[in-house]
Design a protein around this motif. Structure first.
Motif, short mmCIF file in Angstrom:
data_model
loop_
_atom_site.label_atom_id
_atom_site.label_comp_id
_atom_site.label_asym_id
_atom_site.label_seq_id
_atom_site.Cartn_x
_atom_site.Cartn_y
_atom_site.Cartn_z
N LYS A 144 0.86 -1.18 0.00
CA LYS A 144 0.00 0.00 0.00
C LYS A 144 0.90 1.24 0.00
O LYS A 144 1.66 1.47 0.95
CB LYS A 144 -0.94 0.01 1.21
CG LYS A 144 -1.75 -1.28 1.36
CD LYS A 144 -2.60 -1.54 0.15
CE LYS A 144 -3.13 -2.96 0.12
NZ LYS A 144 -3.77 -3.28 -1.16
N ARG A 145 0.83 2.02 -1.05
CA ARG A 145 1.65 3.22 -1.17
C ARG A 145 0.99 4.35 -0.37
O ARG A 145 -0.10 4.78 -0.68
CB ARG A 145 1.78 3.60 -2.64
CG ARG A 145 2.40 2.51 -3.52
CD ARG A 145 2.19 2.81 -4.99
NE ARG A 145 0.76 2.87 -5.31
CZ ARG A 145 0.27 3.31 -6.46
NH1 ARG A 145 1.09 3.74 -7.41
NH2 ARG A 145 -1.03 3.33 -6.67
N VAL A 146 1.68 4.78 0.67
CA VAL A 146 1.12 5.76 1.61
C VAL A 146 1.90 7.07 1.50
O VAL A 146 3.11 7.11 1.79
CB VAL A 146 1.17 5.24 3.06
CG1 VAL A 146 0.50 6.24 4.00
CG2 VAL A 146 0.52 3.86 3.16
N GLY A 147 1.22 8.13 1.09
CA GLY A 147 1.85 9.44 1.02
C GLY A 147 1.66 10.18 2.33
O GLY A 147 0.53 10.39 2.77
N VAL A 148 2.77 10.54 2.97
CA VAL A 148 2.72 11.28 4.24
C VAL A 148 2.82 12.77 3.94
O VAL A 148 3.83 13.24 3.39
CB VAL A 148 3.87 10.84 5.18
CG1 VAL A 148 3.80 11.62 6.50
CG2 VAL A 148 3.81 9.33 5.43
N ILE A 149 1.77 13.51 4.27
CA ILE A 149 1.68 14.94 3.98
C ILE A 149 1.59 15.70 5.30
O ILE A 149 0.73 15.40 6.14
CB ILE A 149 0.45 15.27 3.10
CG1 ILE A 149 0.45 14.41 1.82
CG2 ILE A 149 0.39 16.75 2.80
CD1 ILE A 149 1.63 14.66 0.91
N MET A 196 -3.17 5.71 -0.60
CA MET A 196 -3.82 6.41 0.52
C MET A 196 -2.86 7.44 1.07
O MET A 196 -1.67 7.47 0.68
CB MET A 196 -4.24 5.42 1.61
CG MET A 196 -3.08 4.72 2.31
SD MET A 196 -3.61 3.60 3.63
CE MET A 196 -4.40 4.76 4.76
N PHE A 197 -3.37 8.27 1.97
CA PHE A 197 -2.56 9.35 2.52
C PHE A 197 -2.65 9.37 4.03
O PHE A 197 -3.71 9.10 4.62
CB PHE A 197 -3.01 10.71 1.95
CG PHE A 197 -2.78 10.84 0.48
CD1 PHE A 197 -1.57 11.29 -0.02
CD2 PHE A 197 -3.77 10.48 -0.42
CE1 PHE A 197 -1.35 11.40 -1.38
CE2 PHE A 197 -3.57 10.57 -1.79
CZ PHE A 197 -2.35 11.04 -2.27
N TYR A 198 -1.52 9.68 4.67
CA TYR A 198 -1.47 10.01 6.08
C TYR A 198 -1.24 11.52 6.16
O TYR A 198 -0.19 12.02 5.73
CB TYR A 198 -0.32 9.30 6.78
CG TYR A 198 -0.51 7.82 7.03
CD1 TYR A 198 -1.71 7.16 6.76
CD2 TYR A 198 0.52 7.06 7.58
CE1 TYR A 198 -1.89 5.81 7.01
CE2 TYR A 198 0.37 5.71 7.84
CZ TYR A 198 -0.83 5.08 7.56
OH TYR A 198 -0.98 3.74 7.81
N ALA A 201 -8.72 10.79 -8.25
CA ALA A 201 -9.74 10.44 -7.26
C ALA A 201 -9.05 10.04 -5.96
O ALA A 201 -8.19 9.16 -5.94
CB ALA A 201 -10.61 9.29 -7.76
N ILE A 202 -9.43 10.69 -4.87
CA ILE A 202 -8.87 10.39 -3.56
C ILE A 202 -9.78 9.38 -2.86
O ILE A 202 -10.99 9.59 -2.76
CB ILE A 202 -8.74 11.67 -2.70
CG1 ILE A 202 -7.93 12.73 -3.47
CG2 ILE A 202 -8.10 11.35 -1.36
CD1 ILE A 202 -6.55 12.29 -3.89
N LYS A 203 -9.19 8.30 -2.38
CA LYS A 203 -10.01 7.20 -1.85
C LYS A 203 -9.92 7.03 -0.34
O LYS A 203 -10.92 6.78 0.32
CB LYS A 203 -9.61 5.90 -2.55
CG LYS A 203 -9.89 5.92 -4.05
CD LYS A 203 -9.52 4.60 -4.70
CE LYS A 203 -9.85 4.62 -6.19
NZ LYS A 203 -9.51 3.34 -6.86
N TRP A 204 -8.69 7.13 0.22
CA TRP A 204 -8.54 6.84 1.64
C TRP A 204 -7.51 7.78 2.25
O TRP A 204 -6.47 8.06 1.65
CB TRP A 204 -8.09 5.39 1.86
CG TRP A 204 -9.00 4.40 1.20
CD1 TRP A 204 -10.25 4.04 1.61
CD2 TRP A 204 -8.74 3.66 0.01
NE1 TRP A 204 -10.80 3.12 0.75
CE2 TRP A 204 -9.89 2.86 -0.25
CE3 TRP A 204 -7.66 3.57 -0.86
CZ2 TRP A 204 -9.98 2.02 -1.34
CZ3 TRP A 204 -7.74 2.72 -1.97
CH2 TRP A 204 -8.89 1.95 -2.18
N ALA A 205 -7.79 8.23 3.47
CA ALA A 205 -6.85 9.08 4.19
C ALA A 205 -7.03 8.90 5.69
O ALA A 205 -8.15 8.77 6.20
CB ALA A 205 -7.05 10.55 3.83
#
Length: 408
Positions: A73-78, A169-171, A207-211
């Motif tokens: 799962k590729r997780v982008g930390v912003i 998804m994003f954190y 499209a943003i799906k999960w955060a």
């Protein structure tokens, strides 16, 4: 390390036994959903169907809404700050280190089936367009209110040059000066109402799906709050109580209950729901019969039996699993057979899973609670006369427990 020692299931002749006499900060923002579910491939008679239309304990999960738990799962930390709460000094390493342990924990929990590939593509603060106090970060806020926050953060990241198309998804991590962003909720897409953000890197809508939108409670809970919230993106409900004693249902036996629990490994039922274990590892008793099953500890990998399930209705079952003080459960308060009841018609926060108490369990010590001690030992039996089921623990060793399950 994987163990699969002496696993077996056989029919046995049934002898007669006598029955032995701060997390409220974590939330999932709900949005109404169609009750239809997509299959994860299970064909077991004990794979109960969910009925709530959203997160529940149904074996099948709607993967048009939720994230498939298997794979990378590729997780982008912003990192975000606000006009009224500016970011702390750089670098942002302390923020990343506070949550990055979630990856190794999930890897162990899944026995190598799931990896959280955390990356921080922009090592500075993304300035949000509104004050932190204007995001209405109240408990129980609406999905739409939450969406505004997510869109603002990811629009800012895209404007700063982040290719947001490269993540599943994003954190979203706020500055520690933003006291108004207090708790940590999870945002899950609504496929009927998609959320689009313009991605400058590709000149296209994404499209943003999960955060997971962290709050200041991340400094209390640590990285396991990320694992808890990511569990929501996989379709899991909360196992702590939304009212009354917060940990009355499962105590510290699953990270979806008490995040800081002593044995937070996902319950075996969740591992099955995720596809981390297969139907062949589930001893299913759905009709009147008797089985003997050697259960390997859920903390270990391998191909042996992990669950003994007795189906009691279309939405209910009793489950027995072996719990050992290993890997993510190295600090477990008690070991042995954990017995719990599943009800897939019960909504998140109201007890869809409830651990069965053992009247002969040891007394708690240290940081352990009474519910954390509720394992069953050789010679002990649980029986529900109304459901017409019985679970007897026959033997135990360092890696396995053998149980006899009965349905009449």
């Amino acid at each position: 390390m994987s163990f699969s020692l002496g696993t077996r299931r056989t029919r046995v002749v049934a002898p007669v036994f006598v029955l032995s006499a701060l997390l409220a900060l974590l939330t999932l923002v709900l949005v109404p959903a169609d009750p239809a579910h997509g299959s994860n491939g299970s064909t077991s008679a004990c794979a109960l169907q969910g009925t709530t239309g959203y997160t529940d304990e149904g074996q099948q999960t709607d993967y048009t809404r939720f994230q498939n738990p298997v794979g990378t799962k590729r997780v982008g930390v912003i990192y975000v700050d606000f006009p009224d709460a500016t970011g702390t000094s750089l670098p942002l390493t302390p923020y990343y280190n506070q949550i990055s342990g979630a990856a190794d924990w999930m890897w162990k929990a899944s026995n190598g089936k799931t990896w959280l590939d955390l990356r921080a593509p922009y090592g500075n603060w993304v300035r949000m367009p509104k004050n932190s106090t204007d995001y209405n970060w109240a408990r129980g806020f609406s999905w739409e209110t939450h969406r505004i926050y997510v869109k603002d953060a990811l629009t800012g990241a895209a404007d700063a040059g982040v290719d947001i198309a490269g993540y599943d998804m994003f954190y979203i991590v706020p500055t520690s000066t933003a006291a108004a962003i207090s708790h940590t909720p999870t945002w899950v897409q609504n496929p009927a109402n998609p959320t689009w953000v313009w991605n400058k890197a590709t000149n296209a809508w994404v499209a943003i799906k999960w955060a997971v939108t962290f709050g200041q409670d991340m400094w209390h809970w640590g990285y396991k709050v990320a694992d808890h919230e990511t569990g929501h993106t996989f379709g899991l409900p909360d196992l702590y109580a939304f009212s009354g004693d917060q940990h009355q249902y499962v105590g510290g036996w699953d990270v979806m209950g008490k995040v800081s629990g002593q044995a937070p490994q996902f319950l075996g039922w969740h591992a099955w729901k995720f596809g981390w274990i297969t139907d062949s590892q589930v001893s299913c008793l759905s009709t009147a019969d008797t089985y003997s099953t050697t259960l390997n500890g859920v903390e270990y990998g391998g191909s042996g039996y992990k669950l003994a399930v007795i189906k009691t209705s279309a939405t209910t079952a009793y489950v027995a699993e072996s719990r050992k003080a290993a890997n993510n459960d190295s600090n477990a308060c008690a070991t042995g057979v954990l017995i719990y009841k599943i009800d897939t018609s019960v909504t998140t926060g109201t007890g869809p899973i409830r651990v069965v108490s053992n009247p002969n369990a040891a007394a708690p010590t240290g940081n352990c609670t009474t519910l954390d001690m509720q394992t069953w030992k050789p010679g002990q039996t649980f029986q529900d006369d109304t459901a017409r089921i019985r679970i007897h623990v026959n033997s135990s060793d360092a890696y396995n427990d053998t149980v006899w399950t009965y349905k009449w």
